[in-house]
Scaffold this motif. Structure first.
Motif, PDB file in Angstrom:
ATOM      1  N   ILE A  61       0.868  -1.190   0.000  1.00 14.76           N
ATOM      2  CA  ILE A  61       0.000   0.000   0.000  1.00 14.76           C
ATOM      3  C   ILE A  61       0.902   1.237   0.000  1.00 14.76           C
ATOM      4  N   HIS A  62       1.966   1.175   0.768  1.00 16.63           N
ATOM      5  CA  HIS A  62       2.961   2.259   0.796  1.00 16.63           C
ATOM      6  C   HIS A  62       4.154   1.877  -0.077  1.00 16.63           C
ATOM      7  N   ALA A  63       4.455   2.734  -1.032  1.00 18.99           N
ATOM      8  CA  ALA A  63       5.408   2.412  -2.093  1.00 18.99           C
ATOM      9  C   ALA A  63       6.803   2.050  -1.586  1.00 18.99           C
ATOM     10  N   ARG A  64       7.302   2.801  -0.622  1.00 20.57           N
ATOM     11  CA  ARG A  64       8.707   2.648  -0.225  1.00 20.57           C
ATOM     12  C   ARG A  64       8.964   1.482   0.722  1.00 20.57           C
ATOM     13  N   GLU A  65       7.885   0.828   1.187  1.00 19.12           N
ATOM     14  CA  GLU A  65       8.047  -0.224   2.196  1.00 19.12           C
ATOM     15  C   GLU A  65       8.281  -1.559   1.494  1.00 19.12           C
ATOM     16  N   TRP A  66       9.438  -1.669   0.889  1.00 16.75           N
ATOM     17  CA  TRP A  66       9.750  -2.764  -0.026  1.00 16.75           C
ATOM     18  C   TRP A  66       9.707  -4.146   0.606  1.00 16.75           C
ATOM     19  N   TRP A 107       9.371   7.604  -1.799  1.00 16.24           N
ATOM     20  CA  TRP A 107       7.973   7.891  -2.155  1.00 16.24           C
ATOM     21  C   TRP A 107       7.051   6.936  -1.395  1.00 16.24           C
ATOM     22  N   ARG A 108       5.942   7.480  -0.888  1.00 12.80           N
ATOM     23  CA  ARG A 108       5.009   6.692  -0.068  1.00 12.80           C
ATOM     24  C   ARG A 108       3.656   6.477  -0.751  1.00 12.80           C
ATOM     25  N   LYS A 109       3.227   7.459  -1.504  1.00 15.22           N
ATOM     26  CA  LYS A 109       1.833   7.520  -1.953  1.00 15.22           C
ATOM     27  C   LYS A 109       1.605   6.790  -3.286  1.00 15.22           C
ATOM     28  N   LEU A 167       0.459  -5.651   5.080  1.00 13.03           N
ATOM     29  CA  LEU A 167       1.894  -5.606   5.415  1.00 13.03           C
ATOM     30  C   LEU A 167       2.484  -4.237   5.106  1.00 13.03           C
ATOM     31  N   HIS A 168       3.142  -3.687   6.118  1.00 11.84           N
ATOM     32  CA  HIS A 168       3.818  -2.385   6.022  1.00 11.84           C
ATOM     33  C   HIS A 168       5.205  -2.535   6.642  1.00 11.84           C
ATOM     34  N   SER A 169       5.979  -1.433   6.588  1.00  9.44           N
ATOM     35  CA  SER A 169       7.190  -1.363   7.402  1.00  9.44           C
ATOM     36  C   SER A 169       7.367   0.082   7.846  1.00  9.44           C
ATOM     37  N   TYR A 170       8.000   0.345   8.996  1.00  7.55           N
ATOM     38  CA  TYR A 170       8.708  -0.657   9.734  1.00  7.55           C
ATOM     39  C   TYR A 170       8.501  -0.450  11.232  1.00  7.55           C
TER      40      TYR A 170
HETATM   41 ZN    ZN Z   1       3.030   1.789   5.537  1.00  5.11          ZN
END
Ligand code: ZN
Ligand code: 0X9
Length: 299
Positions: free
Chosen positions: A63-68, A117-119, A186-189
């Motif tokens: 969902i959040h781009a940078r949370e690889w 980038w997050r969005k 799933l997100h981080s961190y």
């Molecule tokens: Zn996130």
């Protein structure tokens, strides 16, 4: 084993999923649930042994781009379920739906232009593109912890469900809400296992069971390599932020249990040589959620 020992590009993910579904065609089905703003297909991977009316576990990532690490952990779970025969009991009575990358435009942008980038990458005419997909769901939208400025990282969007990516997730969850008993995002961190609510410090009425299953999952996860998670309500442990997918999944879609898993990392991801480790330990938590569903809904 994990499908990639590095953070793959979206095209590599697509190719991998299609190959997997051909090789394991009796258990793996891949289908698109809609397109991103820039036109990339958003995939759901269904892992199932056939038959109808089975309860299901749903997992999304990215969902959040940078949370690889999140897409990589989802891909690890897909790989582990599909290719390891010892795991076939996990989809005997319970179906799995896994979206490895909900925001492919943002994910690609973090590879090509800007790592943090997050969005999403939508553009509604503002000089700043993108909406925080995790502030865009239509439950208590824009009431707290979200921004109305398009240039902010937590911009909630011009209206709830303004994004094709959140619309795709909404429509899929609503279409399958009878089956889906657990929603995991799933997100981080930070090693957090968060349950609703994310918009108020009041606790949901099913907090005792959210807490118990969450603690069981965290314990199973830690048994692998000792990684510790903290379990509790989003608002109580972190901060209040409305419009998240987790709150919407429980409050509106009516899914029994909902969690945001903040995987390990630090601005934002573990080194590639740790992807498999995070995948392995997190899979142990997924098994606990599957076991809960199987025990409660089968027989
Ligand atoms: Zn996130
Ligand atoms: O703020 C978020 O969207 C999540 N943290 S992150 O660092 N990955 O951005 C936490 C979301 C928790 N759930 C809600 N607030 N509804």
């Amino acid at each position: 084993r994990t499908p990639f020992g590095y953070y793959p590009r979206y095209q590599e993910i697509e190719t991998y999923l299609h190959e997997l579904s051909e090789k394991y065609r009796n258990i793996v089905t891949v289908f698109s649930i809609g397109n991103s703003f820039e036109g990339r297909p958003i995939y759901v991977v269904k892992i199932a042994s056939g038959g109808s009316n089975k309860p299901a576990v749903f997992i999304d990532a990215g969902i959040h781009a940078r949370e690889w690490i999140a897409p990589s952990t989802a891909l690890h779970a897909i790989h582990e379920l599909a290719t390891n025969k010892n795991n076939s009991y996990l989809y005997e009575n319970v179906d799995w739906y896994i979206v490895p990358c909900l925001n492919p435009d943002g994910y690609e942008y973090t590879h090509t232009d800007y790592r943090f980038w997050r969005k999403t990458r939508s553009n509604s005419g503002s000089r700043c593109p993108g909406t925080d997909a995790n502030r865009n769901f239509d439950y208590k939208w824009m009431t707290i912890g979200a921004s109305s400025s398009p240039c902010e990282d937590t911009y909630a969007g011009p209206k709830p469900f303004s994004e094709p990516e959140t619309q795709a997730l909404r429509d899929f969850l609503l279409a399958n809400k009878q089956a889906i008993k657990v929603y995991l995002t799933l997100h981080s961190y930070g090693n957090w296992l968060l349950h609703p609510w994310g918009w108020t410090d009041k606790l949901p009425e099913n907090e005792p069971i959210l807490r118990k299953v969450g603690l069981d999952a965290a314990e199973a996860l830690s048994s692998k390599y000792g990684t510790r998670y903290t379990v509790g309500s989003s608002t109580v442990l972190l901060y209040a932020a409305a419009g998240g997918s987790d709150d919407w999944a429980m409050a509106v879609a009516g899914i029994e249990l909902s969690y945001t898993i903040e995987l390990p990392g630090g601005r934002f991801d573990p080194l590639p040589n740790n992807i498999a480790k995070v995948g392995h330990e997190t899979f142990e938590a997924f098994v606990v959620f599957q076991t809960y569903v199987e025990n409660k809904y089968i027989n």
